[in-house]
Design a protein around this motif. Structure first.
Motif, PDB file in Angstrom:
ATOM      1  N   LEU A   1       0.857  -1.179   0.000  1.00 24.42           N
ATOM      2  CA  LEU A   1       0.000   0.000   0.000  1.00 24.42           C
ATOM      3  C   LEU A   1       0.899   1.236   0.000  1.00 24.42           C
ATOM      4  CD1 LEU A   1      -3.100   0.391   0.116  1.00 24.42           C
ATOM      5  CD2 LEU A   1      -2.850   0.783   2.583  1.00 24.42           C
ATOM      6  N   LEU A   2       0.640   2.147  -0.934  1.00 25.37           N
ATOM      7  CA  LEU A   2       1.420   3.373  -1.066  1.00 25.37           C
ATOM      8  C   LEU A   2       0.513   4.571  -0.825  1.00 25.37           C
ATOM      9  CD1 LEU A   2       3.938   5.017  -1.941  1.00 25.37           C
ATOM     10  CD2 LEU A   2       3.186   4.693  -4.320  1.00 25.37           C
ATOM     11  N   ALA A   3       0.821   5.373   0.197  1.00 22.33           N
ATOM     12  CA  ALA A   3       0.010   6.534   0.562  1.00 22.33           C
ATOM     13  C   ALA A   3       0.822   7.808   0.369  1.00 22.33           C
ATOM     14  CB  ALA A   3      -0.459   6.424   2.009  1.00 22.33           C
ATOM     15  N   LEU A   4       0.250   8.773  -0.361  1.00 23.27           N
ATOM     16  CA  LEU A   4       0.961   9.994  -0.704  1.00 23.27           C
ATOM     17  C   LEU A   4       0.194  11.219  -0.228  1.00 23.27           C
ATOM     18  CD1 LEU A   4       1.756   9.055  -4.412  1.00 23.27           C
ATOM     19  CD2 LEU A   4       3.193   8.648  -2.400  1.00 23.27           C
ATOM     20  N   ASP A   5       0.877  12.087   0.491  1.00 25.62           N
ATOM     21  CA  ASP A   5       0.339  13.408   0.747  1.00 25.62           C
ATOM     22  C   ASP A   5       0.184  14.115  -0.602  1.00 25.62           C
ATOM     23  OD1 ASP A   5      -0.210  15.922   2.168  1.00 25.62           O
ATOM     24  OD2 ASP A   5       1.821  16.471   1.545  1.00 25.62           O
ATOM     25  N   TYR A   6      -0.684  15.136  -0.646  1.00 21.10           N
ATOM     26  CA  TYR A   6      -0.915  15.812  -1.924  1.00 21.10           C
ATOM     27  C   TYR A   6      -0.056  17.071  -2.074  1.00 21.10           C
ATOM     28  CZ  TYR A   6      -3.320  17.559  -6.042  1.00 21.10           C
ATOM     29  OH  TYR A   6      -3.599  18.009  -7.308  1.00 21.10           O
ATOM     30  N   ASP A   7      -0.390  18.125  -1.336  1.00 16.45           N
ATOM     31  CA  ASP A   7       0.309  19.403  -1.504  1.00 16.45           C
ATOM     32  C   ASP A   7       1.764  19.298  -1.051  1.00 16.45           C
ATOM     33  OD1 ASP A   7      -1.851  21.441  -2.325  1.00 16.45           O
ATOM     34  OD2 ASP A   7      -2.788  20.371  -0.664  1.00 16.45           O
ATOM     35  N   GLY A   8       2.671  19.640  -1.950  1.00 23.53           N
ATOM     36  CA  GLY A   8       4.092  19.595  -1.627  1.00 23.53           C
ATOM     37  C   GLY A   8       4.717  18.223  -1.761  1.00 23.53           C
ATOM     38  N   THR A   9       3.897  17.220  -2.077  1.00 25.25           N
ATOM     39  CA  THR A   9       4.413  15.853  -2.224  1.00 25.25           C
ATOM     40  C   THR A   9       4.047  15.325  -3.614  1.00 25.25           C
ATOM     41  OG1 THR A   9       4.218  15.478   0.165  1.00 25.25           O
ATOM     42  CG2 THR A   9       4.467  13.537  -1.234  1.00 25.25           C
ATOM     43  N   LEU A  10       2.811  14.860  -3.796  1.00 26.14           N
ATOM     44  CA  LEU A  10       2.386  14.463  -5.139  1.00 26.14           C
ATOM     45  C   LEU A  10       2.285  15.689  -6.034  1.00 26.14           C
ATOM     46  CD1 LEU A  10       1.376  12.503  -7.246  1.00 26.14           C
ATOM     47  CD2 LEU A  10      -0.896  12.611  -6.198  1.00 26.14           C
TER      48      LEU A  10
ATOM     49  N   PRO B   1       5.322  14.143 -14.773  1.00 32.18           N
ATOM     50  CA  PRO B   1       4.768  13.442 -15.941  1.00 32.18           C
ATOM     51  C   PRO B   1       4.959  11.933 -15.905  1.00 32.18           C
ATOM     52  CG  PRO B   1       5.976  15.405 -16.634  1.00 32.18           C
ATOM     53  CD  PRO B   1       6.253  15.218 -15.164  1.00 32.18           C
ATOM     54  N   GLY B   2       5.984  11.459 -15.207  1.00 33.97           N
ATOM     55  CA  GLY B   2       6.225  10.021 -15.159  1.00 33.97           C
ATOM     56  C   GLY B   2       5.488   9.293 -14.054  1.00 33.97           C
ATOM     57  N   PHE B   3       4.760  10.038 -13.219  1.00 32.08           N
ATOM     58  CA  PHE B   3       4.175   9.421 -12.027  1.00 32.08           C
ATOM     59  C   PHE B   3       3.127   8.372 -12.374  1.00 32.08           C
ATOM     60  CE2 PHE B   3       0.642   9.335  -9.011  1.00 32.08           C
ATOM     61  CZ  PHE B   3       1.288   8.825  -7.892  1.00 32.08           C
ATOM     62  N   PHE B   4       2.182   8.709 -13.236  1.00 30.75           N
ATOM     63  CA  PHE B   4       1.069   7.793 -13.484  1.00 30.75           C
ATOM     64  C   PHE B   4       1.528   6.538 -14.218  1.00 30.75           C
ATOM     65  CE2 PHE B   4      -1.076  11.854 -12.773  1.00 30.75           C
ATOM     66  CZ  PHE B   4      -2.017  11.467 -11.833  1.00 30.75           C
ATOM     67  N   GLY B   5       2.516   6.663 -15.079  1.00 33.65           N
ATOM     68  CA  GLY B   5       3.075   5.473 -15.715  1.00 33.65           C
ATOM     69  C   GLY B   5       3.720   4.554 -14.701  1.00 33.65           C
ATOM     70  N   LEU B   6       4.413   5.138 -13.723  1.00 35.15           N
ATOM     71  CA  LEU B   6       5.024   4.334 -12.669  1.00 35.15           C
ATOM     72  C   LEU B   6       3.964   3.611 -11.855  1.00 35.15           C
ATOM     73  CD1 LEU B   6       7.454   3.426 -10.985  1.00 35.15           C
ATOM     74  CD2 LEU B   6       7.235   5.565  -9.681  1.00 35.15           C
TER      75      LEU B   6
ATOM     76  N   PRO C   1      16.346  14.867  -1.234  1.00 33.46           N
ATOM     77  CA  PRO C   1      16.693  16.285  -1.389  1.00 33.46           C
ATOM     78  C   PRO C   1      16.620  16.799  -2.818  1.00 33.46           C
ATOM     79  CG  PRO C   1      18.671  14.980  -1.116  1.00 33.46           C
ATOM     80  CD  PRO C   1      17.519  14.046  -0.918  1.00 33.46           C
ATOM     81  N   ARG C   2      16.681  15.900  -3.815  1.00 35.15           N
ATOM     82  CA  ARG C   2      16.762  16.374  -5.203  1.00 35.15           C
ATOM     83  C   ARG C   2      15.446  16.177  -5.956  1.00 35.15           C
ATOM     84  NH1 ARG C   2      21.104  13.446  -4.046  1.00 35.15           N
ATOM     85  NH2 ARG C   2      20.297  11.632  -5.138  1.00 35.15           N
ATOM     86  N   GLY C   3      15.020  14.947  -6.104  1.00 33.34           N
ATOM     87  CA  GLY C   3      13.883  14.667  -6.975  1.00 33.34           C
ATOM     88  C   GLY C   3      12.540  14.602  -6.285  1.00 33.34           C
ATOM     89  N   GLY C   4      12.477  14.872  -5.022  1.00 33.77           N
ATOM     90  CA  GLY C   4      11.196  14.861  -4.332  1.00 33.77           C
ATOM     91  C   GLY C   4      10.531  13.505  -4.364  1.00 33.77           C
ATOM     92  N   LEU C   5       9.256  13.468  -4.728  1.00 35.02           N
ATOM     93  CA  LEU C   5       8.467  12.245  -4.679  1.00 35.02           C
ATOM     94  C   LEU C   5       9.057  11.141  -5.550  1.00 35.02           C
ATOM     95  CD1 LEU C   5       5.977  10.559  -3.969  1.00 35.02           C
ATOM     96  CD2 LEU C   5       4.795  11.687  -5.880  1.00 35.02           C
TER      97      LEU C   5
ATOM     98  N   LEU D   1      10.186   7.410  -4.429  1.00 34.05           N
ATOM     99  CA  LEU D   1       9.564   6.187  -4.933  1.00 34.05           C
ATOM    100  C   LEU D   1      10.591   5.265  -5.568  1.00 34.05           C
ATOM    101  CD1 LEU D   1       6.244   7.555  -6.487  1.00 34.05           C
ATOM    102  CD2 LEU D   1       6.601   6.462  -4.259  1.00 34.05           C
ATOM    103  N   GLN D   2      11.564   5.812  -6.253  1.00 36.97           N
ATOM    104  CA  GLN D   2      12.607   4.981  -6.844  1.00 36.97           C
ATOM    105  C   GLN D   2      13.454   4.321  -5.757  1.00 36.97           C
ATOM    106  OE1 GLN D   2      12.554   4.076  -9.804  1.00 36.97           O
ATOM    107  NE2 GLN D   2      11.460   5.668 -10.929  1.00 36.97           N
ATOM    108  N   HIS D   3      13.720   5.058  -4.681  1.00 34.95           N
ATOM    109  CA  HIS D   3      14.467   4.479  -3.559  1.00 34.95           C
ATOM    110  C   HIS D   3      13.667   3.343  -2.924  1.00 34.95           C
ATOM    111  CE1 HIS D   3      17.184   4.482  -0.044  1.00 34.95           C
ATOM    112  NE2 HIS D   3      16.089   4.229   0.637  1.00 34.95           N
ATOM    113  N   TRP D   4      12.385   3.567  -2.712  1.00 33.99           N
ATOM    114  CA  TRP D   4      11.521   2.530  -2.128  1.00 33.99           C
ATOM    115  C   TRP D   4      11.467   1.305  -3.037  1.00 33.99           C
ATOM    116  CZ3 TRP D   4       6.114   1.641  -3.807  1.00 33.99           C
ATOM    117  CH2 TRP D   4       5.476   0.654  -3.029  1.00 33.99           C
ATOM    118  N   ARG D   5      11.325   1.541  -4.327  1.00 31.88           N
ATOM    119  CA  ARG D   5      11.232   0.415  -5.267  1.00 31.88           C
ATOM    120  C   ARG D   5      12.503  -0.414  -5.276  1.00 31.88           C
ATOM    121  NH1 ARG D   5       9.869   1.066 -11.745  1.00 31.88           N
ATOM    122  NH2 ARG D   5       9.498  -1.144 -12.183  1.00 31.88           N
TER     123      ARG D   5
END
Length: 279
Positions: A25-34, A47-52, A261-265, A269-273
């Motif tokens: 289960l992946l839960a994302l805050d909206y403002d400032g995160t997603l 732009p790459g989020f929904f494909g991921l 610190p660099r790519g945000g969300l 997600l790449q680190h988690w994956r």
């Protein structure tokens, strides 16, 4: 997608088909995160989020948004850039909507009714004394600029984050006189709420319904109210953008969370994956 939706109703559209059991289960805050904190960004959501998200479904991942926004305010923004629905949405730090077998998000009726009743009872009890307390603060500290929300007498909006940080310390003594009342903060916004309902308990409801173990929950958020979500799943993965609230960064450093610190969300997600999801 149509953008006319009210709290308590199913938002229009569908989540993509999901086959099999939910393993993660992946839960994302909206403002400032997603959604990017840059209000002028031409692409508020990467732009790459929904494909991921589509690719992660093959690994048993369901995802959703856990936000302090109410459903109309969230949907007005999200529906402009989103090709499909998430698997779940938690709004106002308490209400839950989950995808059914057809992908349509349905309100969690009993849970939401309990949260709404608790909220109404709290407003009835606190509106008058809280209003008096805040107006006294206004006279005592005239340089602190803030206002009450038109929709919620227990919510305030400060001029900026620094002002909200000061107000939060000033309001704390008021809360000490009330049982089961919590302060929910996100940036320059703050509301008082029933402590039994928050981002953490809303996400726990979702995880329980889909039988997801706590160490298979991943969370990304940047605001003070996201701490409830992180604390609710001590065995889960938690992360934040590098510009998150200092208390969030302190929590992650103390509990082994990930700071991007660099790519945000997308970096989180790449680190988690790579380091968690693949195990």
């Amino acid at each position: 997608m149509p953008n006319d939706v009210r709290e308590g109703e199913s938002p229009p559209g569908l989540a993509p088909a999901f086959i099999g059991s939910c393993r993660w289960l992946l839960a994302l805050d909206y403002d400032g995160t997603l959604r990017s904190a840059d209000l002028d960004s031409p692409a508020p959501i990467d732009p790459g989020f929904f494909g991921l998200m589509l690719r992660l479904r093959n690994l048993g991942v369901r995802w959703g948004v856990n936000t302090g926004r109410d459903l109309p305010y969230f949907w007005e923004d999200f529906s402009q850039d989103s090709p499909f629905l998430p698997d779940f949405i938690c709004t106002c730090e308490r209400y839950v909507y989950m995808a059914d077998d057809e992908g349509r998000l349905q309100p969690a009726a009993e849970h939401n009714e309990q949260a709404q009743l608790a909220t109404l009872e709290l407003r009835n009890a606190l509106t008058a004394p809280y209003g008096e307390f805040m107006n006294a603060l206004r006279h005592r500290y005239p340089t602190l600029l803030w206002r009450f929300s038109h929709a919620d007498p227990l919510s305030i909006e400060a001029e900026d984050v620094d002002t909200m940080n000061i107000l939060a310390d000033l309001i704390a003594p008021f809360l000490n006189a009330w049982d089961n009342v919590a302060m929910q903060r996100a940036g320059r916004y703050m509301r008082l709420s029933d402590a039994r309902f928050n981002k953490g308990t809303a996400l726990q409801y979702v995880a329980a319904r889909w039988n997801v173990a706590q160490d298979h929950v991943a969370m990304v958020g940047d605001g003070h109210n996201d701490l409830d979500m992180f604390r609710a799943f001590p065995g889960g993965f938690c992360a934040a953008p590098g510009e998150a609230h200092p208390e969030v960064l302190d929590f992650l450093q103390a509990h082994g969370g990930f700071i991007a610190p660099r790519g945000g969300l997308m970096e989180a997600l790449q680190h988690w994956r790579k380091h968690v999801l693949s195990r």
